[in-house]
Design an enzyme around this catalytic site. Structure first.
Site, PDB file in Angstrom:
ATOM      1  N   LYS A  94       0.816  -1.208   0.000  1.00 34.00           N
ATOM      2  CA  LYS A  94       0.000   0.000   0.000  1.00 34.00           C
ATOM      3  C   LYS A  94       0.857   1.268   0.000  1.00 34.00           C
ATOM      4  O   LYS A  94       2.024   1.264   0.390  1.00 34.00           O
ATOM      5  CB  LYS A  94      -0.992  -0.028   1.169  1.00 34.00           C
ATOM      6  CG  LYS A  94      -2.078  -1.080   0.931  1.00 34.00           C
ATOM      7  CD  LYS A  94      -3.200  -1.038   1.925  1.00 34.00           C
ATOM      8  CE  LYS A  94      -4.314  -2.008   1.502  1.00 34.00           C
ATOM      9  NZ  LYS A  94      -5.396  -2.079   2.500  1.00 34.00           N
ATOM     10  N   ARG A 145      -3.427 -10.311   4.564  1.00 31.99           N
ATOM     11  CA  ARG A 145      -3.811 -10.327   3.149  1.00 31.99           C
ATOM     12  C   ARG A 145      -2.652  -9.750   2.349  1.00 31.99           C
ATOM     13  O   ARG A 145      -2.302  -8.588   2.522  1.00 31.99           O
ATOM     14  CB  ARG A 145      -5.087  -9.502   2.963  1.00 31.99           C
ATOM     15  CG  ARG A 145      -5.628  -9.451   1.542  1.00 31.99           C
ATOM     16  CD  ARG A 145      -6.892  -8.588   1.487  1.00 31.99           C
ATOM     17  NE  ARG A 145      -7.489  -8.563   0.154  1.00 31.99           N
ATOM     18  CZ  ARG A 145      -7.146  -7.709  -0.806  1.00 31.99           C
ATOM     19  NH1 ARG A 145      -6.192  -6.807  -0.566  1.00 31.99           N
ATOM     20  NH2 ARG A 145      -7.730  -7.741  -1.989  1.00 31.99           N
TER      21      ARG A 145
END
Length: 258
Positions: A204, A240
């Site tokens: 991210k 994840r």
């Protein structure tokens, strides 16, 4: 949890696995690398992402889920905000509904209860197109905890069993770098709520804020592994990730030292 994005516009791997054959190959490779769950999605939730129609999303994910289900027994999660897509995915072989809106769509809690699937309730301030415009909190950790508990109560009131509910703090979803770091540092407060916690920090953009050299999402492996280990230390039940083999290796080394 290994990520399989059947989308043309996901922030890290958009377009790579839109074809069902390519998606299947990637999913099986993630399983071989050590994925315990496969998370399949057909609508990007990156900042600025545009909505996808229900029909298009089903067309992207259902053929892939059917093919994956025929080749492996690893649990499949459907990453969607739409009850109709979740229903079609479960009929095709998914057993987990991963919802970035925490079952906020009309009829979503009732649909989850009817399907009997596990549900992952995530926190997001705003919606993908505008969530990073100017996110603000008084106390981000307290507010995220309060929201997640409230959504869990809504799900249970609709008939979702308590032991079928997961929580996700929503790293990167309507949060600044400081908000993300505060949530990671206080992740044990979220795991203490009594539900299994999913942490999704892989590749991210907040990682590039800490390392400007990592402008390309593919260059954020080190930060992603560090975040996964922070999650493991805080008691997260699952991480994840895009890079399954590397994350499995990092977690094995950490586990061997305990």
């Amino acid at each position: 949890m290994g990520i399989v994005n059947a989308t043309p516009d996901s922030f890290s791997d958009g377009g790579l696995f839109l074809d069902p054959d390519a998606g299947l190959d990637h999913a099986l490779a993630l399983v071989a690398a050590g994925a315990d769950i496969l998370d399949i999605g057909g609508e990007s939730s990156r900042p600025g992402a545009q909505p996808v129609s229900e029909a298009d999303e089903i067309a992207r994910v259902v053929p892939l889920i059917s093919r994956v289900r025929a080749r492996t027994s690893v649990p499949i999660s459907i990453d969607t905000v739409k009850p109709a897509v979740a229903r079609a995915a479960v009929l095709a072989g998914a057993s987990i509904w991963n919802d970035i809106t925490a079952l906020s769509a009309p009829g979503a809690p009732e649909t989850a209860a009817e399907l009997g699937c596990e549900v992952i309730l995530m926190h997001m301030q705003g919606e993908p197109r505008t969530m990073q415009a100017d996110p603000r909190y008084g106390d981000v950790v307290a507010e995220v905890c309060e929201f997640l508990l409230a959504r869990a109560r809504v799900a249970m009131a609709a008939g979702v069993a308590r032991d079928r509910i997961w929580l996700d703090p929503g790293i990167g979803f309507g949060k600044t770098l400081e908000h993300n770091l505060a949530l990671l540092a206080a992740l044990d407060q979220i795991t203490a709520l009594g539900f299994p916690v999913l942490l999704g920090a892989s590749r991210k953009s907040f990682l590039a804020r800490l390392d400007p050299a990592a402008r390309d999402p593919a260059h954020r492996l080190g930060g992603s592994l560090a975040a996964a280990l922070v999650g493991a230390l805080a008691g997260a039940a699952c991480v994840r990730v895009h890079d399954v083999a590397e994350t499995v290796q990092a977690l094995r080394v950490w586990e061997a030292t305990r």
